[in-house]
Design an enzyme around this catalytic site. Structure first.
Site, PDB file in Angstrom:
ATOM      1  CG  ASP A 114      -2.016  -0.993   1.201  1.00 46.66           C
ATOM      2  OD1 ASP A 114      -2.002  -1.855   0.300  1.00 46.66           O
ATOM      3  OD2 ASP A 114      -2.894  -0.940   2.080  1.00 46.66           O
ATOM      4  CG  HIS A 267       2.252  -0.036   4.334  1.00 46.32           C
ATOM      5  ND1 HIS A 267       1.964  -1.005   5.277  1.00 46.32           N
ATOM      6  CD2 HIS A 267       1.123   0.708   4.183  1.00 46.32           C
ATOM      7  CE1 HIS A 267       0.710  -0.848   5.691  1.00 46.32           C
ATOM      8  NE2 HIS A 267       0.185   0.185   5.048  1.00 46.32           N
TER       9      HIS A 267
END
Length: 303
Positions: A114, A267
């Site tokens: 992400d 991430h």
């Protein structure tokens, strides 16, 4: 004699004009293809009559979605739309996806990243994935795509799935209402389409849907043709724990126990160097536990 010279001159002129028209047409078509493939550094929009580049690396939906039920059988191939949502509305095309059978036949791990694309950690993650022959899923923000368009194009060109993760990841603005949320998705949709010529179906809500979504968010997503996926495994790399690489691997190990479908949250933005360090170990761990790797699509099981 003068008449003969005149005829030759006219013939030469006609040849020049014809060659010029043909050359312009070829140049124009090449320009459309270049924009579709991301070759235009300015991010020019696609021509309306050629919405989206074709490729064997991913599935590109037809206007009526009629090919999706047949083609969505390979968990390693991303799926994208030919049209932006606004184009579908303008053309009177369907926006609601047809019923699709969820893929849950085997043990699959979906590595998801992400908040990118970042200029440093995202390329490092892409290098590791490439070395391992793995395709992953990147949930990108519109703002980061505008900052790092070449990284977005690399994600796309290397066969990874791209998902919509809002425009600027600002919880305060994003979750004021479902209209604010949908507006950010559409804004990011346009950014992605402008840069790579396709739009994603898949969405991830920043922070996840739990505690963020009210009941009216879900039908709004469905009506816009989006499919949201949270996660059921996390490396915990965005928590206050700030785990190092070894700890991240342990978290993934613990959370994958007993799961056939593992949607792994990580991430790829700034400050996630420990995630980069952990990634090879996470891949090795999941392989040892019998997982194959897939990309998130509209038929990926929800956690």
């Amino acid at each position: 004699m003068d008449k003969k010279v005149w005829r030759i001159a006219v013939l030469i002129l006609l040849i020049i004009v014809f060659a010029g028209v043909a050359g312009y047409t070829s140049w124009q078509r090449a320009g459309i293809r270049s924009a579709a493939s991301g070759g235009n550094e300015g991010g020019a929009a696609l021509q309306q009559d050629e919405p989206g580049p074709e490729s064997d690396a991913y599935i590109l939906s037809r206007g009526d979605y009629s090919n999706l039920a047949v083609e969505l059988t390979d968990v390693s191939r991303p799926v994208y739309d030919r049209y932006t949502l606004s184009q579908r509305r303008e053309k009177g095309l369907p926006t609601v996806l047809p019923p699709l059978a969820v893929y849950d036949k085997e043990k699959v791990a979906y590595l998801t990243f992400d908040d990118g694309p970042d200029h440093k950690n995202t390329p490092a993650i892409l290098d590791i994935l490439k070395n391992n022959g793995i395709h992953a899923t990147f949930y990108v923000t519109g703002q980061m795509c505008e900052k790092n368009p070449d990284i977005l194009r690399r994600i796309f060109q290397e066969g990874h799935a791209i998902g919509n993760h809002s425009y600027d990841h600002d919880y305060k603005k994003l979750y004021q209402s479902k209209d604010h949320f949908m507006a950010e998705l559409e804004q990011t949709d346009e950014v992605i389409f402008r840069l790579i010529g396709v739009r994603p179906f898949i969405v991830r809500a920043p922070g996840g849907t739990a505690g963020m979504f009210s009941a009216d968010f879900y039908p709004a997503l469905t009506e816009a043709g989006y499919v949201e996926h949270d996660w059921n495994v996390s490396s915990e790399d965005a928590t206050p724990k700030r785990p190092d690489a070894a700890q991240q691997i342990r978290f993934v190990d613990q959370m994958t126990n007993g799961k056939n479908t593992a949607l792994v949250l990580m991430h790829c933005c700034g400050g996630k160097e420990q995630t980069v360090k952990a990634l090879q170990g996470i891949i090795d761990l999941l392989r040892a536990k019998g997982y194959r790797f897939g990309v998130v699509t509209p038929i990926t099981p929800h956690p």
